[in-house]
Design an enzyme around this catalytic site. Sequence first.
Site, PDB file in Angstrom:
ATOM      1  N   ASP A   1      -1.499  -5.293  14.172  1.00 19.53           N
ATOM      2  CA  ASP A   1      -2.250  -4.939  15.380  1.00 19.53           C
ATOM      3  C   ASP A   1      -3.308  -6.002  15.628  1.00 19.53           C
ATOM      4  O   ASP A   1      -3.570  -6.843  14.755  1.00 19.53           O
ATOM      5  CB  ASP A   1      -2.890  -3.552  15.250  1.00 19.53           C
ATOM      6  CG  ASP A   1      -3.765  -3.432  14.022  1.00 19.53           C
ATOM      7  OD1 ASP A   1      -4.998  -3.546  14.177  1.00 19.53           O
ATOM      8  OD2 ASP A   1      -3.251  -3.237  12.909  1.00 19.53           O
ATOM      9  N   ARG A  30      -0.492  -8.803  -3.186  1.00 17.78           N
ATOM     10  CA  ARG A  30      -0.529  -7.739  -2.192  1.00 17.78           C
ATOM     11  C   ARG A  30       0.325  -8.124  -1.006  1.00 17.78           C
ATOM     12  O   ARG A  30       0.238  -9.254  -0.493  1.00 17.78           O
ATOM     13  CB  ARG A  30      -1.979  -7.484  -1.755  1.00 17.78           C
ATOM     14  CG  ARG A  30      -2.098  -6.663  -0.482  1.00 17.78           C
ATOM     15  CD  ARG A  30      -3.469  -6.071  -0.273  1.00 17.78           C
ATOM     16  NE  ARG A  30      -3.768  -5.807   1.118  1.00 17.78           N
ATOM     17  CZ  ARG A  30      -3.169  -4.906   1.897  1.00 17.78           C
ATOM     18  NH1 ARG A  30      -2.191  -4.168   1.409  1.00 17.78           N
ATOM     19  NH2 ARG A  30      -3.519  -4.738   3.157  1.00 17.78           N
ATOM     20  N   ARG A  72       7.346   1.733   0.804  1.00 16.62           N
ATOM     21  CA  ARG A  72       7.645   0.321   1.003  1.00 16.62           C
ATOM     22  C   ARG A  72       8.064  -0.313  -0.317  1.00 16.62           C
ATOM     23  O   ARG A  72       8.888  -1.230  -0.347  1.00 16.62           O
ATOM     24  CB  ARG A  72       6.437  -0.419   1.569  1.00 16.62           C
ATOM     25  CG  ARG A  72       6.082  -0.048   2.994  1.00 16.62           C
ATOM     26  CD  ARG A  72       7.123  -0.519   3.976  1.00 16.62           C
ATOM     27  NE  ARG A  72       6.660  -0.393   5.346  1.00 16.62           N
ATOM     28  CZ  ARG A  72       7.428  -0.541   6.407  1.00 16.62           C
ATOM     29  NH1 ARG A  72       8.702  -0.820   6.270  1.00 16.62           N
ATOM     30  NH2 ARG A  72       6.940  -0.391   7.620  1.00 16.62           N
ATOM     31  N   ARG A  76       1.700  11.042  -9.248  1.00 22.45           N
ATOM     32  CA  ARG A  76       0.956  11.322  -8.018  1.00 22.45           C
ATOM     33  C   ARG A  76       1.645  10.781  -6.772  1.00 22.45           C
ATOM     34  O   ARG A  76       1.000  10.480  -5.759  1.00 22.45           O
ATOM     35  CB  ARG A  76      -0.473  10.791  -8.117  1.00 22.45           C
ATOM     36  CG  ARG A  76      -1.254  11.330  -9.303  1.00 22.45           C
ATOM     37  CD  ARG A  76      -2.714  10.983  -9.243  1.00 22.45           C
ATOM     38  NE  ARG A  76      -3.411  11.465 -10.428  1.00 22.45           N
ATOM     39  CZ  ARG A  76      -4.724  11.637 -10.520  1.00 22.45           C
ATOM     40  NH1 ARG A  76      -5.488  11.357  -9.482  1.00 22.45           N
ATOM     41  NH2 ARG A  76      -5.279  12.063 -11.639  1.00 22.45           N
ATOM     42  N   GLU A  80      -8.032  -3.938   1.255  1.00 18.05           N
ATOM     43  CA  GLU A  80      -7.830  -3.990  -0.202  1.00 18.05           C
ATOM     44  C   GLU A  80      -8.137  -5.321  -0.887  1.00 18.05           C
ATOM     45  O   GLU A  80      -8.478  -5.357  -2.075  1.00 18.05           O
ATOM     46  CB  GLU A  80      -6.369  -3.618  -0.527  1.00 18.05           C
ATOM     47  CG  GLU A  80      -5.986  -2.178  -0.305  1.00 18.05           C
ATOM     48  CD  GLU A  80      -5.626  -1.856   1.129  1.00 18.05           C
ATOM     49  OE1 GLU A  80      -5.730  -0.684   1.536  1.00 18.05           O
ATOM     50  OE2 GLU A  80      -5.234  -2.797   1.864  1.00 18.05           O
ATOM     51  N   GLU A 127     -16.626   1.490  13.625  1.00 19.90           N
ATOM     52  CA  GLU A 127     -17.288   1.457  14.926  1.00 19.90           C
ATOM     53  C   GLU A 127     -18.371   0.376  14.984  1.00 19.90           C
ATOM     54  O   GLU A 127     -19.216   0.395  15.872  1.00 19.90           O
ATOM     55  CB  GLU A 127     -17.880   2.836  15.245  1.00 19.90           C
ATOM     56  CG  GLU A 127     -16.809   3.919  15.356  1.00 19.90           C
ATOM     57  CD  GLU A 127     -17.366   5.264  15.777  1.00 19.90           C
ATOM     58  OE1 GLU A 127     -18.575   5.337  16.067  1.00 19.90           O
ATOM     59  OE2 GLU A 127     -16.601   6.231  15.817  1.00 19.90           O
ATOM     60  N   ARG A 155       7.800  -3.646  12.100  1.00 12.92           N
ATOM     61  CA  ARG A 155       7.002  -3.852  10.898  1.00 12.92           C
ATOM     62  C   ARG A 155       7.905  -4.043   9.688  1.00 12.92           C
ATOM     63  O   ARG A 155       7.589  -4.797   8.775  1.00 12.92           O
ATOM     64  CB  ARG A 155       6.057  -2.673  10.677  1.00 12.92           C
ATOM     65  CG  ARG A 155       5.003  -2.524  11.756  1.00 12.92           C
ATOM     66  CD  ARG A 155       4.009  -1.435  11.424  1.00 12.92           C
ATOM     67  NE  ARG A 155       3.098  -1.214  12.542  1.00 12.92           N
ATOM     68  CZ  ARG A 155       1.859  -0.773  12.424  1.00 12.92           C
ATOM     69  NH1 ARG A 155       1.377  -0.490  11.215  1.00 12.92           N
ATOM     70  NH2 ARG A 155       1.090  -0.600  13.474  1.00 12.92           N
ATOM     71  N   SER A 209      -0.377  -5.035   5.670  1.00 12.72           N
ATOM     72  CA  SER A 209      -0.632  -5.308   7.083  1.00 12.72           C
ATOM     73  C   SER A 209      -2.109  -5.625   7.308  1.00 12.72           C
ATOM     74  O   SER A 209      -2.957  -5.378   6.443  1.00 12.72           O
ATOM     75  CB  SER A 209      -0.219  -4.114   7.948  1.00 12.72           C
ATOM     76  OG  SER A 209      -0.938  -2.954   7.566  1.00 12.72           O
ATOM     77  N   GLY A 216       0.815  -1.206   0.000  1.00  6.63           N
ATOM     78  CA  GLY A 216       0.000   0.000   0.000  1.00  6.63           C
ATOM     79  C   GLY A 216       0.850   1.257   0.000  1.00  6.63           C
ATOM     80  O   GLY A 216       0.579   2.222  -0.714  1.00  6.63           O
TER      81      GLY A 216
END
Length: 233
Positions: A201, A87, A24, A43, A178, A159, A214, A90, A20
């Site tokens: 996480d 892909r 990276r 971009r 993704e 939420e 990471r 995380s 992403g």
Amino acid sequence: MTFHIGAKPGEIAETCLLPGDPYRARWAAERFLDAPRLVSETRGMLAYTGTWRGNPVTLHGTGMGMPSISIYANELIRDYNVQTLIRVGSCGAMQPHIALRDIVLAQAASTIGSPSSSIFREMRFAPVADFGLLSKAYAAATGPVHVGGIFTSDTFYDERTDLSDQLQRHGCLAVEMETAELYTLAARYQRRALAILTVSDHILTRAALPSAERETSFADMIHMALHAAFAQG
């Protein structure tokens, strides 16, 4: 060149690894590829092409969320003839037996809605990984790895605790943003796709991986992705 990718014809390899974060992509290209070269920075989304054990590979950032990866995956497939899209990112663990730094291989990806949802109308299409890539990635793992279904969310600050409870109840391994769209596009264009995810996480414990650690886990994913793409047998 396309609207969002500045590479010239022939500058994108048929195998693309998709983090992403565009930085990276640069980090991985410099550490894993021979003779990496910057082929796009449109971009600010960096793409590098080099070789790994003689095999051409492109590292291309995708940004966050299904709409963003949909743009890049569509253009990589349709305009650059990419055949394999992996892909590397995380995820948040959703099961108590999964720990920080573990790897999740997404066998399937559930979602409430994606950019492709309107195509299927009332049908709920179930996008899945390419089994050949998945099995080779699993074989290349050097640490704890989990294979199963994940949830692709279109919100980061979610939420819906009731939804999380049901996903956990039904064995969902992790949540990210993704994969469901990537797998759907791969199915549409008959390409190979896989998501290799590091647990950064934990939804249940609220534990999180420090940024320095990471990077090490990201290296493990790149190792697995390259072996999945090019391992023989």
